[in-house]
Scaffold this motif. Structure first.
Motif, mmCIF file in Angstrom:
data_model
loop_
_atom_site.group_PDB
_atom_site.id
_atom_site.type_symbol
_atom_site.label_atom_id
_atom_site.label_comp_id
_atom_site.label_asym_id
_atom_site.label_seq_id
_atom_site.Cartn_x
_atom_site.Cartn_y
_atom_site.Cartn_z
ATOM 1 N N TRP A 25 -7.902 -11.769 -3.095
ATOM 2 C CA TRP A 25 -7.200 -10.910 -2.119
ATOM 3 C C TRP A 25 -7.043 -9.754 -1.916
ATOM 4 O O TRP A 25 -7.807 -8.318 -0.756
ATOM 5 C CB TRP A 25 -5.920 -11.350 -1.837
ATOM 6 N N VAL A 26 -7.404 -8.685 -2.984
ATOM 7 C CA VAL A 26 -7.888 -7.233 -3.712
ATOM 8 C C VAL A 26 -9.393 -7.578 -2.526
ATOM 9 O O VAL A 26 -9.858 -6.004 -2.188
ATOM 10 C CB VAL A 26 -8.207 -6.936 -4.520
ATOM 11 N N ALA A 27 -10.439 -7.673 -3.287
ATOM 12 C CA ALA A 27 -11.322 -8.061 -3.059
ATOM 13 C C ALA A 27 -12.218 -8.728 -0.971
ATOM 14 O O ALA A 27 -13.130 -7.043 -0.974
ATOM 15 C CB ALA A 27 -12.780 -8.129 -3.262
ATOM 16 N N LEU A 28 -11.099 -8.380 -0.719
ATOM 17 C CA LEU A 28 -11.848 -8.914 0.938
ATOM 18 C C LEU A 28 -10.714 -7.962 1.353
ATOM 19 O O LEU A 28 -11.195 -8.423 2.645
ATOM 20 C CB LEU A 28 -11.535 -10.671 0.870
ATOM 21 N N VAL A 29 -9.592 -8.789 1.241
ATOM 22 C CA VAL A 29 -9.359 -7.451 2.228
ATOM 23 C C VAL A 29 -8.087 -5.645 1.864
ATOM 24 O O VAL A 29 -8.472 -5.425 2.196
ATOM 25 C CB VAL A 29 -7.727 -8.230 2.699
ATOM 26 N N VAL A 30 -7.912 -5.817 0.571
ATOM 27 C CA VAL A 30 -7.155 -4.454 0.570
ATOM 28 C C VAL A 30 -7.922 -3.580 0.253
ATOM 29 O O VAL A 30 -8.279 -2.158 0.710
ATOM 30 C CB VAL A 30 -6.681 -4.784 -1.193
ATOM 31 N N LEU A 31 -9.285 -3.652 -0.611
ATOM 32 C CA LEU A 31 -10.289 -2.534 -0.848
ATOM 33 C C LEU A 31 -11.125 -2.235 0.205
ATOM 34 O O LEU A 31 -10.888 -1.612 0.616
ATOM 35 C CB LEU A 31 -10.792 -3.252 -1.978
ATOM 36 N N PRO A 32 -11.677 -3.230 0.838
ATOM 37 C CA PRO A 32 -12.678 -2.473 2.436
ATOM 38 C C PRO A 32 -11.383 -2.059 3.072
ATOM 39 O O PRO A 32 -11.887 -1.574 4.095
ATOM 40 C CB PRO A 32 -12.751 -4.138 3.037
ATOM 41 N N ALA A 33 -9.620 -2.626 3.422
ATOM 42 C CA ALA A 33 -9.405 -2.105 4.403
ATOM 43 C C ALA A 33 -8.400 -0.490 4.136
ATOM 44 O O ALA A 33 -8.699 -0.067 5.128
ATOM 45 C CB ALA A 33 -7.456 -3.046 4.216
ATOM 46 N N LEU A 34 -9.200 -0.378 2.589
ATOM 47 C CA LEU A 34 -8.153 1.081 1.981
ATOM 48 C C LEU A 34 -10.009 1.899 2.230
ATOM 49 O O LEU A 34 -9.521 3.586 2.631
ATOM 50 C CB LEU A 34 -8.029 1.298 1.034
ATOM 51 N N ALA A 35 -11.024 1.132 2.154
ATOM 52 C CA ALA A 35 -12.101 2.169 2.185
ATOM 53 C C ALA A 35 -12.121 2.753 3.491
ATOM 54 O O ALA A 35 -12.354 3.967 4.099
ATOM 55 C CB ALA A 35 -13.362 1.696 1.570
ATOM 56 N N VAL A 36 -11.949 1.763 4.637
ATOM 57 C CA VAL A 36 -11.920 2.480 6.203
ATOM 58 C C VAL A 36 -10.999 3.224 6.219
ATOM 59 O O VAL A 36 -11.162 4.256 7.417
ATOM 60 C CB VAL A 36 -11.652 1.042 7.383
ATOM 61 N N PHE A 37 -9.642 3.004 6.180
ATOM 62 C CA PHE A 37 -8.437 3.873 5.851
ATOM 63 C C PHE A 37 -8.751 5.304 5.489
ATOM 64 O O PHE A 37 -8.455 6.520 6.772
ATOM 65 C CB PHE A 37 -7.093 3.321 5.834
ATOM 66 N N VAL A 38 -9.411 5.464 4.511
ATOM 67 C CA VAL A 38 -9.784 6.786 4.040
ATOM 68 C C VAL A 38 -10.770 7.214 4.649
ATOM 69 O O VAL A 38 -10.717 8.512 4.896
ATOM 70 C CB VAL A 38 -10.236 6.243 2.277
ATOM 71 N N SER A 39 -11.687 6.840 5.300
ATOM 72 C CA SER A 39 -13.636 6.784 5.750
ATOM 73 C C SER A 39 -12.628 7.910 7.526
ATOM 74 O O SER A 39 -13.028 8.654 7.808
ATOM 75 C CB SER A 39 -14.119 5.837 6.170
#
Length: 79
Positions: A25-39
């Motif tokens: 869940w972290v690898a498929l949802v959380v980290l990509p979503a967080l990267a897009v949000f930070v970007s």
């Protein structure tokens, strides 16, 4: 760190099932979503080094995915 899953005929996993599910869940949802949000929001919020943070988040996501993929591959090989 070996765990067995009954429905998988006792094949050994490197990761326990609960940890596998959390990391997936972290690898498929959380980290990509967080990267897009930070970007997207980072420059507006004045966050320094946005590109470095986004690259680090994406690399961390890949690392987690590789770990869970290795666990799955080990179980699939039956060794």
């Amino acid at each position: 760190m070996t765990d067995t899953i009954p429905e998988d005929e006792g094949r050994p996993y490197w990761l326990p099932d609960w940890l596998y599910q959390v990391l997936k869940w972290v690898a498929l949802v959380v980290l990509p979503a967080l990267a897009v949000f930070v970007s997207a929001a980072g420059p507006s919020l004045g966050l320094p080094h946005v590109d470095v943070i986004v690259t680090t988040l994406n690399a961390l996501g890949l690392l987690v995915a590789a770990c869970i993929g290795a666990s799955q591959a080990k179980a699939a090989s039956g060794k």
